[in-house]
Design an enzyme around this catalytic site. Structure first.
Site, mmCIF file in Angstrom:
data_model
loop_
_atom_site.group_PDB
_atom_site.id
_atom_site.type_symbol
_atom_site.label_atom_id
_atom_site.label_comp_id
_atom_site.label_asym_id
_atom_site.label_seq_id
_atom_site.Cartn_x
_atom_site.Cartn_y
_atom_site.Cartn_z
ATOM 1 N N GLU A 99 -19.953 -6.571 -27.885
ATOM 2 C CA GLU A 99 -19.153 -6.776 -29.092
ATOM 3 C C GLU A 99 -18.760 -5.442 -29.734
ATOM 4 O OE1 GLU A 99 -18.039 -9.639 -28.810
ATOM 5 O OE2 GLU A 99 -18.790 -10.774 -30.534
ATOM 6 N N THR A 119 -9.585 -8.072 -33.437
ATOM 7 C CA THR A 119 -10.661 -8.049 -34.436
ATOM 8 C C THR A 119 -10.592 -6.767 -35.251
ATOM 9 O OG1 THR A 119 -12.059 -9.375 -32.982
ATOM 10 C CG2 THR A 119 -13.149 -8.190 -34.768
#
Length: 311
Positions: free
Chosen positions: A133, A186
């Site tokens: 991530e 993101t």
């Protein structure tokens, strides 16, 4: 066991009030992955189907997560004289807001852990998947990888030290997720956020987080619905998503307990009680994007209690 085939589920993170700390696991949306043990040391990505993603191990989230896990394993247990190959079959689009990078990161560490004889618990694996991530978004957050690995709902109580609580979902709870076919990175969605919030907003937000957790434990669907409110992030991010306000209003009018941005967007989720209501919401959401002439994908799913699973 030399080879393992996995289902790596999609996830919804934030859940309105729980930015970077709350997430849930979807049941029928996800990727597939094959992890195999090979003689040559190291980790290699040998096949990616369904997405144009880096094959280089250090540039792929699954590779980075796998390396983090193997480095920890060799320092805590013993060196290994073999390696791993990973095949990824992507069904979750990158930048969709339903945990595409988390599915790959979680699947890689779960698969390798199985082939090593399960030295780590699923909860232990979260810290390694978070490194994937970090590569994807610049931030090692756990709100997608935790539910992907543990199933159900997860609350990240603390990041330092990492402390994750898994919460069972009420049986009748369903999620509807619509993904307008635009990509929202993101990192871009994070760039619009403010670094400080007012005390008034913070008080409202942590009240809703507490209410949502209480609603899940007591299976109080009305309380879950009242708590699905985001005072801090949604007002800033929703402007990046076409038709957001209309989709949310439509979901609520069609029986949703609550609705909001899935992860960093552009997907929009709604939670509801019962599959019939979830299907009705899906039809109504579809009608909105049909009228806007905007391509979309839609998922209706119960909450997956298991997380990554062996196929």
């Amino acid at each position: 066991m030399k080879e393992i085939k996995l289902f790596c589920p999609a996830t919804i993170a934030n859940l309105s009030c729980g930015f970077d700390v709350l997430g849930l696991c979807l049941d029928n949306a996800g990727d597939e992955m094959i992890v195999r043990k090979v003689d040559q040391k190291g980790v290699r990505i040998t096949k990616i189907v369904g997405a144009d993603l880096p094959m280089e191990t250090e540039k792929n989230v699954s590779g980075v997560a796998a390396i983090a896990m193997l480095e920890a394993y060799e320092s805590h247990f013993n060196p290994i004289d073999f390696g791993f190959e990973i095949e990824i079959y992507k069904h979750i689009k990158a930048g969709s807001g339903i945990g595409s990078s988390a599915a790959s990161s979680a699947g890689a560490v779960f698969g390798i852990n199985e082939l090593l004889g399960k030295p780590y618990s699923r909860k232990d694996l979260v810290q390694f998947a978070m490194q994937g991530e970090k590569l994807a978004s610049g931030n090692a957050h756990a709100d997608n990888v935790a539910p992907a690995l543990l199933g159900g709902f997860t609350l990240v109580r603390s990041y330092a030290p990492l402390d994750i609580i898994r919460i069972d979902s009420p049986e009748e709870l369903f999620a509807t997720v619509v993904h307008p076919q635009i990509e929202l990175k993101t990192s871009d969605a994070r760039s619009v956020l403010k670094q400080t919030v007012s005390l008034k907003s913070a008080i409202m937000q942590w009240g809703n987080v507490g209410g949502l957790i209480a609603g899940l434990y007591t299976k109080d669907y009305d309380l879950i619905g009242r708590s699905l409110h985001d005072e801090i992030v949604e007002p800033l991010r929703s402007v990046l998503i076409p038709g957001f306000d209309l989709i949310k209003q439509t979901a609520l009018e069609n029986g949703a307990l609550g609705s909001g941005i899935s992860g960093s967007g552009p997907s929009i989720f709604a939670l509801s009680r019962g599959k019939n209501t979830a299907d009705q919401i899906a039809k109504a959401m579809s009608d909105v994007y049909e009228a806007m002439n905007l391509p979309y994908e839609i998922h209706v799913s119960k909450i997956n209690p298991d997380g990554v699973r062996i196929l």
